[in-house]
Design an enzyme around this catalytic site. Sequence first.
Site, PDB file in Angstrom:
ATOM      1  N   ARG A   1     -12.430  39.833   3.358  1.00 41.59           N
ATOM      2  CA  ARG A   1     -11.904  38.480   3.117  1.00 41.59           C
ATOM      3  C   ARG A   1     -10.519  38.324   3.728  1.00 41.59           C
ATOM      4  NH1 ARG A   1     -11.887  36.463  -2.972  1.00 41.59           N
ATOM      5  NH2 ARG A   1     -10.068  37.832  -3.039  1.00 41.59           N
TER       6      ARG A   1
ATOM      7  N   LYS B   1      -7.356  33.046   1.465  1.00 40.02           N
ATOM      8  CA  LYS B   1      -6.351  33.379   0.464  1.00 40.02           C
ATOM      9  C   LYS B   1      -5.006  33.410   1.182  1.00 40.02           C
ATOM     10  CE  LYS B   1      -6.705  36.054  -3.718  1.00 40.02           C
ATOM     11  NZ  LYS B   1      -7.170  35.051  -4.667  1.00 40.02           N
TER      12      LYS B   1
ATOM     13  N   GLU C   1     -12.690  23.999  -7.609  1.00 43.03           N
ATOM     14  CA  GLU C   1     -12.253  25.161  -8.391  1.00 43.03           C
ATOM     15  C   GLU C   1     -10.916  24.818  -9.040  1.00 43.03           C
ATOM     16  OE1 GLU C   1     -11.064  28.682  -6.213  1.00 43.03           O
ATOM     17  OE2 GLU C   1     -10.678  27.550  -4.399  1.00 43.03           O
TER      18      GLU C   1
END
Length: 343
Positions: free
Chosen positions: A82, A184, A220
């Site tokens: 990721r 992220k 989210e």
Amino acid sequence: MSNKQLDWSNLGFGYIRTEKRYVSNFKNGAWDEGGLNEDANIVLNECAGVFQYAQTVFEGLKAYRTEDGRIVTFRPDLNASRMAESAKRLEMPVFPEDKFIEAVEAVVAANADFVPPYGSGATMYLRPYMFGSNPVIGVKPATEYQFRIFVTPVGPYFKGGAKPLTLRVCDFDRAAPRGTGHIKAGLNYAMSLHAIVDAHNQGYDENMYLDSATRTKVEETGGANFIFITKDGKLVTPKSDTILPSITRRSLCYVAKEYLGMEVEEREILLDEVKDFAECGLCGTAAVISPVGKIVDHGKEICFPSGMQEMGSITRKLYDTLTGIQMGRIEAPAGWIHEINVK
Ligand SMILES: *Cc1c(COP(=O)(O)O)cnc(C)c1O
């Protein structure tokens, strides 16, 4: 400082300086050897890319002490891949995924005294990150980067156990520029800070973000994905390519299907149907699952039957199974548990 000097059961979720951190530098198109050092401070040029254009990405994972005293990490390969995706999206060089795992092993082993004991409720949090380090004044990617991992022991994310949260439907967009919501990166968090402070000021624990295009679909929260349980016991979770692909969520979906025999659906979820779900939780590395008791949509309250007292029963089963796997009490699927060899 040795582990005897820390009061594990009263740790908060904050930074505690530990002995060693891992550092590697990228220059002239290549990463150096990398290694551990004891300097917790970073000195950078005033014009470094990270300061001017926020070129920085990060990851978060944990190391756990198992019942039989081993130290393990949970699916660090997924954090490595990721982080590679996040780096590509911000035009940063990828830190090699195998070196990422080696760095995790090295930094946890070097700070083994700071891994909290089994059963204390505390864990070790690892923060890998990377930033543009050379001076950049024209708008372009940096040419030099630093990759680091530090570790810090942390207590339970929510003090006093998992009390259900109250959320509000948020009018701000979560991700800064479109298309960065799935990585992220510091920029997404910077843009969420105002919404978080505003929610807290109004008495809410967190924000429920909706899709920015239609404002009808559940995305989210600031730092965790949603899972919902239907009245007939199905796990439903939002499908969206603008939410962060949570490793905890992927693991919970697998646990639901393969360990608990539940049906799992990843699909678009309309805000309008949230009132029909039986349980709601937020999932992420820090808290694993935090139950949600209530969501307020501009004055209209959605209350989940599991209420504000405790976790719903299915959420509880998911939580117990996944934390059991992480702590070595329940047999893990192949490749989920990465043991750290402490010499
Ligand atoms: C880290 C993060 C999550 C949770 O992901 P995990 O891999 O489960 O820790 C969810 N949403 C956002 C925005 C995040 O940054």
